[in-house]
Design a protein around this motif. Structure first.
Motif, PDB file in Angstrom:
ATOM      1  N   SER A 177       3.271 -42.068 -30.203  1.00  0.00           N
ATOM      2  CA  SER A 177       3.453 -40.617 -30.122  1.00  0.00           C
ATOM      3  C   SER A 177       3.327 -39.936 -31.476  1.00  0.00           C
ATOM      4  O   SER A 177       3.546 -38.720 -31.586  1.00  0.00           O
ATOM      5  CB  SER A 177       4.842 -40.304 -29.536  1.00  0.00           C
ATOM      6  OG  SER A 177       5.002 -40.865 -28.255  1.00  0.00           O
TER       7      SER A 177
ATOM      8  N   VAL B 184      -1.596 -43.437 -25.474  1.00  0.00           N
ATOM      9  CA  VAL B 184      -1.731 -42.352 -26.453  1.00  0.00           C
ATOM     10  C   VAL B 184      -0.954 -41.137 -25.952  1.00  0.00           C
ATOM     11  O   VAL B 184      -1.307 -40.538 -24.943  1.00  0.00           O
ATOM     12  CB  VAL B 184      -3.218 -41.975 -26.644  1.00  0.00           C
ATOM     13  CG1 VAL B 184      -3.350 -40.918 -27.736  1.00  0.00           C
ATOM     14  CG2 VAL B 184      -4.057 -43.200 -26.953  1.00  0.00           C
TER      15      VAL B 184
ATOM     16  N   SER C 200      -4.301 -43.015 -35.500  1.00  0.00           N
ATOM     17  CA  SER C 200      -5.365 -42.391 -34.704  1.00  0.00           C
ATOM     18  C   SER C 200      -5.712 -43.270 -33.508  1.00  0.00           C
ATOM     19  O   SER C 200      -5.425 -44.477 -33.485  1.00  0.00           O
ATOM     20  CB  SER C 200      -6.613 -42.199 -35.566  1.00  0.00           C
ATOM     21  OG  SER C 200      -7.176 -43.463 -35.872  1.00  0.00           O
ATOM     22  N   VAL C 201      -6.362 -42.659 -32.535  1.00  0.00           N
ATOM     23  CA  VAL C 201      -6.791 -43.432 -31.359  1.00  0.00           C
ATOM     24  C   VAL C 201      -7.754 -44.541 -31.789  1.00  0.00           C
ATOM     25  O   VAL C 201      -7.693 -45.660 -31.264  1.00  0.00           O
ATOM     26  CB  VAL C 201      -7.431 -42.508 -30.313  1.00  0.00           C
ATOM     27  CG1 VAL C 201      -7.956 -43.327 -29.128  1.00  0.00           C
ATOM     28  CG2 VAL C 201      -6.426 -41.473 -29.827  1.00  0.00           C
TER      29      VAL C 201
ATOM     30  N   SER D  34      -0.618 -37.997 -27.314  1.00  0.00           N
ATOM     31  CA  SER D  34      -1.057 -37.080 -28.371  1.00  0.00           C
ATOM     32  C   SER D  34      -0.274 -35.772 -28.367  1.00  0.00           C
ATOM     33  O   SER D  34      -0.096 -35.153 -29.409  1.00  0.00           O
ATOM     34  CB  SER D  34      -2.559 -36.807 -28.244  1.00  0.00           C
ATOM     35  OG  SER D  34      -2.855 -36.326 -26.946  1.00  0.00           O
ATOM     36  N   SER D  35       0.207 -35.345 -27.218  1.00  0.00           N
ATOM     37  CA  SER D  35       0.992 -34.103 -27.164  1.00  0.00           C
ATOM     38  C   SER D  35       2.441 -34.333 -27.573  1.00  0.00           C
ATOM     39  O   SER D  35       3.187 -33.374 -27.770  1.00  0.00           O
ATOM     40  CB  SER D  35       0.968 -33.535 -25.746  1.00  0.00           C
ATOM     41  OG  SER D  35       1.756 -34.332 -24.881  1.00  0.00           O
ATOM     42  N   GLN D  36       2.847 -35.582 -27.647  1.00  0.00           N
ATOM     43  CA  GLN D  36       4.222 -35.994 -27.968  1.00  0.00           C
ATOM     44  C   GLN D  36       5.217 -35.605 -26.878  1.00  0.00           C
ATOM     45  O   GLN D  36       6.423 -35.741 -27.066  1.00  0.00           O
ATOM     46  CB  GLN D  36       4.667 -35.433 -29.324  1.00  0.00           C
ATOM     47  CG  GLN D  36       3.728 -35.820 -30.463  1.00  0.00           C
ATOM     48  CD  GLN D  36       4.192 -35.344 -31.809  1.00  0.00           C
ATOM     49  OE1 GLN D  36       4.648 -34.214 -31.962  1.00  0.00           O
ATOM     50  NE2 GLN D  36       4.104 -36.220 -32.812  1.00  0.00           N
TER      51      GLN D  36
ATOM     52  N   ASN E 291       2.092 -38.155 -34.932  1.00  0.00           N
ATOM     53  CA  ASN E 291       1.106 -37.146 -35.287  1.00  0.00           C
ATOM     54  C   ASN E 291      -0.020 -37.813 -36.080  1.00  0.00           C
ATOM     55  O   ASN E 291       0.109 -38.070 -37.274  1.00  0.00           O
ATOM     56  CB  ASN E 291       1.780 -36.062 -36.131  1.00  0.00           C
ATOM     57  CG  ASN E 291       0.815 -34.991 -36.583  1.00  0.00           C
ATOM     58  OD1 ASN E 291      -0.389 -35.069 -36.340  1.00  0.00           O
ATOM     59  ND2 ASN E 291       1.350 -33.971 -37.228  1.00  0.00           N
TER      60      ASN E 291
END
Lengths: 166, 101
Positions: A63, A92, A73-74, A94-96, A65
């Motif tokens: 999670s 992933v 990173s992905v 990504s929005s947390q 940033n």
């Protein structure tokens, strides 16, 4: 019930928390750049492998940033998956949103869920620096769940790097 | 020799290194890194970092960042703190006098 989620893995395939037939699920908030997560990593993969045929799903979520921490990173996640470092999906967030909804604070932050909800939250074991502990706190929680018992130690203090929020 | 322990509060590792330094009998000053500006100014690759006369005992090419630092132990395991034997050896190489071993 634990908070449901569906997240993409590193190849973009959607993975959901709940899956028919699973007796329990382990959700680990982890990442690529934290020494605590790395120190416990192999122990956690051993748990994933040891309990896979006992109906335990094992989901690991990053999670952090990734804009500020490019190691998360992905692409970097995918490289580790491709290298065979994960014994289950690496998801992933990504929005947390999932980390926030679950109240995750550090990496690694370990949750065990069953049909009733979260039954364990904390660290894998008591010392990141001692592989012989074999993630014993997590294993004990899973053994309790699989035996139909209440989890004897339902909460320990998670130890690790703070999740890197946006 | 000026020994400094640089640390960031978002990482829980620095008390363990402070204990290592005290155990080796090394006087040191602590410098808390609070902001990204601090990290950039001090060329801080992560917490904890130990410097002697401004030189990082474990040189790193990581960019300055508010993060936990990764150390690799002698057996290849990852750790948030250096191996104490490697810390001792690095301090001696840097010319520090250890009052305890």
């Amino acid at each position: 019930m634990a908070l449901a989620f569906t997240l993409p893995d590193t190849s973009g395939t959607s993975v959901s928390l709940h899956e028919d037939g699973a007796a329990a699920a382990v959700v680990v908030f982890t990442c690529n750049h934290c020494p605590y997560a790395l120190a416990w990593h192999e122990r956690l993969q051993d748990v994933a492998r040891d309990y896979a045929d006992r109906g335990v799903r094992f989901l690991q979520i990053n999670s952090n940033n990734a804009e500020k921490y490019p190691r998360d990173s992905v692409d970097a996640m995918r490289a580790r998956v491709d290298a065979g470092e994960f014994a289950g999906p690496y998801l992933v967030d990504s929005s947390q949103e999932v980390a926030r909804a679950w109240g995750a604070t550090v990496t690694p932050d370990v949750f065990v869920t069953d049909a009733t909800g979260v039954v364990y939250r904390g660290a894998p074991d008591g010392d990141y620096n001692d592989p012989s502990l074999r993630a014993e706190w997590l294993r004990a929680a899973l053994d309790d769940v699989l035996a139909g018992r209440p989890v004897a130690a339902a909460e320990t203090k998670p130890v690790g790097c703070s999740i890197k929020w946006r | 020799m000026a020994v400094e322990l640089l640390w960031w509060a978002g990482c829980p590792s620095h008390p363990a290194v402070a204990e290592q330094l005290r155990g080796l009998g090394v006087p040191f000053a602590e410098l808390e890194i609070v902001s990204e500006e601090d990290a950039a100014r001090e060329r801080f690759p992560g917490s904890p970092t130990v410097r002697v006369d401004g030189v990082d005992l474990f040189p790193s090419d990581e960019p300055p960042s508010l993060t936990c630092r990764i150390y690799v132990l002698g057996d290849g395991r990852f750790s948030p703190v250096p191996d104490v034997d490697e810390l001792r050896a690095a301090l001696l190489r840097a010319g520090c006098e250890l009052t305890s071993t």
